[in-house]
Design an enzyme around this catalytic site. Structure first.
Site, PDB file in Angstrom:
ATOM      1  N   ARG B 122       0.838  -1.244  -0.099  1.00  0.00           N
ATOM      2  CA  ARG B 122       0.051  -0.106  -0.062  1.00  0.00           C
ATOM      3  C   ARG B 122       0.758   1.453   0.083  1.00  0.00           C
ATOM      4  O   ARG B 122       0.416   2.415   0.550  1.00  0.00           O
ATOM      5  CB  ARG B 122      -1.039  -0.069   1.142  1.00  0.00           C
ATOM      6  N   LYS B 144       2.017  11.241 -11.325  1.00  0.00           N
ATOM      7  CA  LYS B 144       0.684  10.392 -11.948  1.00  0.00           C
ATOM      8  C   LYS B 144       1.556   8.860 -12.240  1.00  0.00           C
ATOM      9  O   LYS B 144       2.688   8.983 -12.891  1.00  0.00           O
ATOM     10  CB  LYS B 144       0.651  10.980 -13.487  1.00  0.00           C
ATOM     11  N   GLU B 186       6.564  17.695 -25.709  1.00  0.00           N
ATOM     12  CA  GLU B 186       6.168  18.371 -24.374  1.00  0.00           C
ATOM     13  C   GLU B 186       6.811  19.257 -24.033  1.00  0.00           C
ATOM     14  O   GLU B 186       6.181  20.352 -23.327  1.00  0.00           O
ATOM     15  CB  GLU B 186       6.409  17.292 -23.606  1.00  0.00           C
ATOM     16  N   LYS B 228       5.808  23.012 -14.398  1.00  0.00           N
ATOM     17  CA  LYS B 228       4.817  22.034 -14.072  1.00  0.00           C
ATOM     18  C   LYS B 228       4.761  21.494 -12.295  1.00  0.00           C
ATOM     19  O   LYS B 228       3.847  21.453 -11.856  1.00  0.00           O
ATOM     20  CB  LYS B 228       5.473  20.493 -14.425  1.00  0.00           C
ATOM     21  N   GLU B 238      -5.349  16.717  -9.860  1.00  0.00           N
ATOM     22  CA  GLU B 238      -5.809  17.117 -11.226  1.00  0.00           C
ATOM     23  C   GLU B 238      -7.549  17.235 -10.925  1.00  0.00           C
ATOM     24  O   GLU B 238      -8.330  16.963 -11.756  1.00  0.00           O
ATOM     25  CB  GLU B 238      -5.712  16.118 -12.159  1.00  0.00           C
ATOM     26  N   ARG B 242      -4.490  21.724 -13.189  1.00  0.00           N
ATOM     27  CA  ARG B 242      -3.678  20.922 -13.761  1.00  0.00           C
ATOM     28  C   ARG B 242      -4.213  20.287 -14.980  1.00  0.00           C
ATOM     29  O   ARG B 242      -3.129  20.058 -15.817  1.00  0.00           O
ATOM     30  CB  ARG B 242      -3.499  19.539 -12.597  1.00  0.00           C
ATOM     31  N   ASN B 246      -3.131  19.008 -19.946  1.00  0.00           N
ATOM     32  CA  ASN B 246      -3.279  18.140 -21.020  1.00  0.00           C
ATOM     33  C   ASN B 246      -3.621  18.982 -22.180  1.00  0.00           C
ATOM     34  O   ASN B 246      -4.011  18.198 -23.295  1.00  0.00           O
ATOM     35  CB  ASN B 246      -4.648  17.670 -20.468  1.00  0.00           C
ATOM     36  N   HIS B 249      -3.259  16.913 -25.532  1.00  0.00           N
ATOM     37  CA  HIS B 249      -3.493  15.334 -25.157  1.00  0.00           C
ATOM     38  C   HIS B 249      -4.534  14.807 -25.348  1.00  0.00           C
ATOM     39  O   HIS B 249      -4.518  13.476 -25.713  1.00  0.00           O
ATOM     40  CB  HIS B 249      -3.056  15.321 -23.614  1.00  0.00           C
ATOM     41  N   HIS B 253      -3.646  11.737 -27.618  1.00  0.00           N
ATOM     42  CA  HIS B 253      -3.918  10.297 -27.097  1.00  0.00           C
ATOM     43  C   HIS B 253      -4.778   9.698 -28.193  1.00  0.00           C
ATOM     44  O   HIS B 253      -4.492   8.382 -28.464  1.00  0.00           O
ATOM     45  CB  HIS B 253      -4.852  10.377 -25.875  1.00  0.00           C
ATOM     46  N   HIS B 266       4.989   9.228 -27.911  1.00  0.00           N
ATOM     47  CA  HIS B 266       3.901  10.335 -27.449  1.00  0.00           C
ATOM     48  C   HIS B 266       4.068  12.003 -27.738  1.00  0.00           C
ATOM     49  O   HIS B 266       2.793  12.364 -27.974  1.00  0.00           O
ATOM     50  CB  HIS B 266       4.126  10.099 -25.892  1.00  0.00           C
TER      51      HIS B 266
END
Lengths: 367, 367
Positions: B122, B144, B186, B228, B238, B242, B246, B249, B253, B266
């Site tokens: 955990r 993330k 990016e 960032k 997010e 935040r 994206n 993105h 994606h 990417h």
């Protein structure tokens, strides 16, 4: 004293955000409302529970209409394969980030479903509708989720508090007798931690629990949830106080692992773990109430649980050797490798957490 | 203006607890120290990076002695199978809750390793040593983590902030040209969000970046990380601000998904996504700086990136049809199903988040 009337009891868990645990004979009817303003709902259900009680879900239109994945309950649910199936199901169901997962089943299904909810799109809400005594008194409250790894039980998981818990005690009427016993093991543990008042009440109600008296079950489940809610709110990530809830578990997990997962119900193993923890307390001079060990052993017997490792060995017809148990304890995730940390019971409501015993001491208790 | 001297820069990410991102030619030497007082260390390394730069890890005794799992980098790392292997490896390594995972590889390996660390017992600490430009400017910072599901990229993951990030820019010298381009995509996105000063600096340094000038890389990576870090500290989960990250993105994606994961790097897809987002801004009348779209397209070209969907289609020799892209966008996890949410660039340092376009509008931009 008679058990109190079996109306629903509502317990708040003061995490951030807080959530409500509803316990009683009407709890299941609140599942749909507990999903709140979710954009969509998806159900993960234990297939056996569904065949017995699915109609109770269907009575709520939002749940009747929701996509549903039936899964095998028990430890079989807590694998990578099932986790992937559950996540693919949530994707196929088109659940978005404002969606809500509902679990309807025992502790294993809740652990798996809670983990799936915490991972799906990096976290969506989950409402647990626990259907076993074990899940109602313990697993469904507190946000621990997990699956098992090759190397041990619950080794991969998250902390993900549910949005709500609806623990319907009428479902316990159809519980398998072994599962009832398993839940009673956790009830004893929680009563030991909660203190004299709860423990004494459990002693009084033990016969009623054995015959699944609804009012007795509701009263005791609510008492256990109330104690767990207090502990979880103070220590949501298990950094201190919450470790007390592992009373009996270091021994119990080792027993489950050596017997082979699924052979000994969790709470039955925990009950034996409690008797071993009491033995440790006596042996280390940490027990401050000389009547305590005998009292708990009598309670375990009254509830049909094993009150010693020897008794479990006879019942199982397995050796569960001290050496094997010791080796399994060295891998328990609670402590540093090789030196398991024990929670040792001193008196009703009082434990000594973080006790490290030597291998020699452990061997003698596990003989 | 010359790039500033290439000493390490240190950026604090003010999450709770805060952590440091060290950027520069000496960053990798700090990995062992970044693990702090961990009870044990286990390494997840990209096998290609290890063969090139493993000696840099071996120079640190604690890392040389640590158990090491070599994995294939790229999207191949982001599966359930590899996640299970990584978790079994951590168990076999005997890592306890005070242990620390180190990832040494690109963004995919960091996503996978961060997820494994967040799930193992955990949650244990993770230190990222990102080895690609993409990972250094973006993926390694912000916590993330993710793997891919059958239904889409990054659909299962957690937020798990690292204990530290060590982004060594000397590693970029051996980067595959496609991976360099990917990172530059990016970089352009981040410069658009950071505002005029960073964007202008990127325009000046574009030729130096193309020839992998160490000082230019360090300056730009640090500038991107600084932006960032500000955003992540304000919105770690997010929930609002935040989402601006994206930018490009939602389109990107969809492009990656339709082309087949791994076919389009990417950041290359994100670069095309930026050009599409600019088109959306113009079409919706949300672009407040008329020079902005042309300026970004020129910058993308100067960095060797595609500045339109048509250009990418020609480069790939794949149709990437508007219909397929639209269908893929309907499954993006950022928005509600069927109505993808776009971040639309208005001017340097300014975006309009949460823009919902109609299917007709999207179709015309994706024609």
């Amino acid at each position: 004293m008679e058990p109190r009337a079996a109306a629903d009891e509502v317990v708040e868990v003061a995490t951030s955000p807080p959530y409500l645990v509803r316990v009683g004979p009407g709890a299941l009817a609140h599942v749909s409302a507990a999903c709140g303003s979710a954009s969509g709902v998806a159900l993960l259900v234990d297939q056996r529970v569904e065949s017995l009680h699915g109609a109770l879900l269907d009575a709520q239109p939002r749940l009747r209409a929701a996509p549903r994945l039936s899964l095998e309950g028990g430890e079989a649910a807590k694998t990578f394969g099932v986790l992937e199936r559950a996540l693919d199901f949530l994707t196929d169901a088109g659940l978005d980030r404002q969606g809500c997962v509902v679990t309807f089943g025992g502790g294993s299904l809740g652990d798996l479903g809670g983990l799936a909810a915490s991972l799906y799109k990096r976290g969506v809400a989950v409402v647990h509708a626990p259907t076993t005594l074990l899940a109602q008194v313990d697993a469904s409250v507190g946000g621990k989720t997990a699956i098992n790894l090759r190397g041990g039980k619950n080794l991969a998981g998250t902390f993900h508090q549910p949005r709500a818990v609806c623990a319907d005690t009428t479902l316990l009427a159809t519980l398998d007798p072994d599962e009832l016993r398993s839940g009673l093991g956790e009830v004893v543990k929680t009563a030991m931690l909660a203190g004299e008042a709860t423990l004494a009440r459990l002693e009084v109600l033990a016969p009623a629990l054995g015959r699944r008296d609804a009012a007795a079950l509701t009263e005791l489940v609510a008492a256990c949830v109330r104690h767990k809610a207090r502990v979880v709110a103070q220590d949501p990530l298990e950094r201190g106080l919450r470790r007390s809830l592992n009373l009996g578990h270091t021994f119990g997990h080792a027993i489950e692992s050596v017997a082979g997962y699924g052979r000994v119900p969790h709470g039955v193993a925990v009950a034996v773990g409690l008797s071993l923890a009491l033995r440790a307390a006596e042996s280390l001079g940490l027990c401050s109430d000389p009547d305590y060990p005998g009292r708990i052993r009598a309670l375990l017997q009254a509830l049909g649980l094993c009150s010693s490792l020897q008794e479990l060995r006879r019942e199982l017809g397995q050796p569960l050797s001290g050496g094997d148990l010791l080796a399994a304890m060295a891998h328990d995730k609670k402590g540093a490798v090789g030196a398991p940390e024990l929670v040792v019971p001193a008196a009703p409501g009082s434990v000594e957490p973080g006790v490290r015993a030597t291998a020699e001491q452990l061997s003698s208790w596990l003989a």
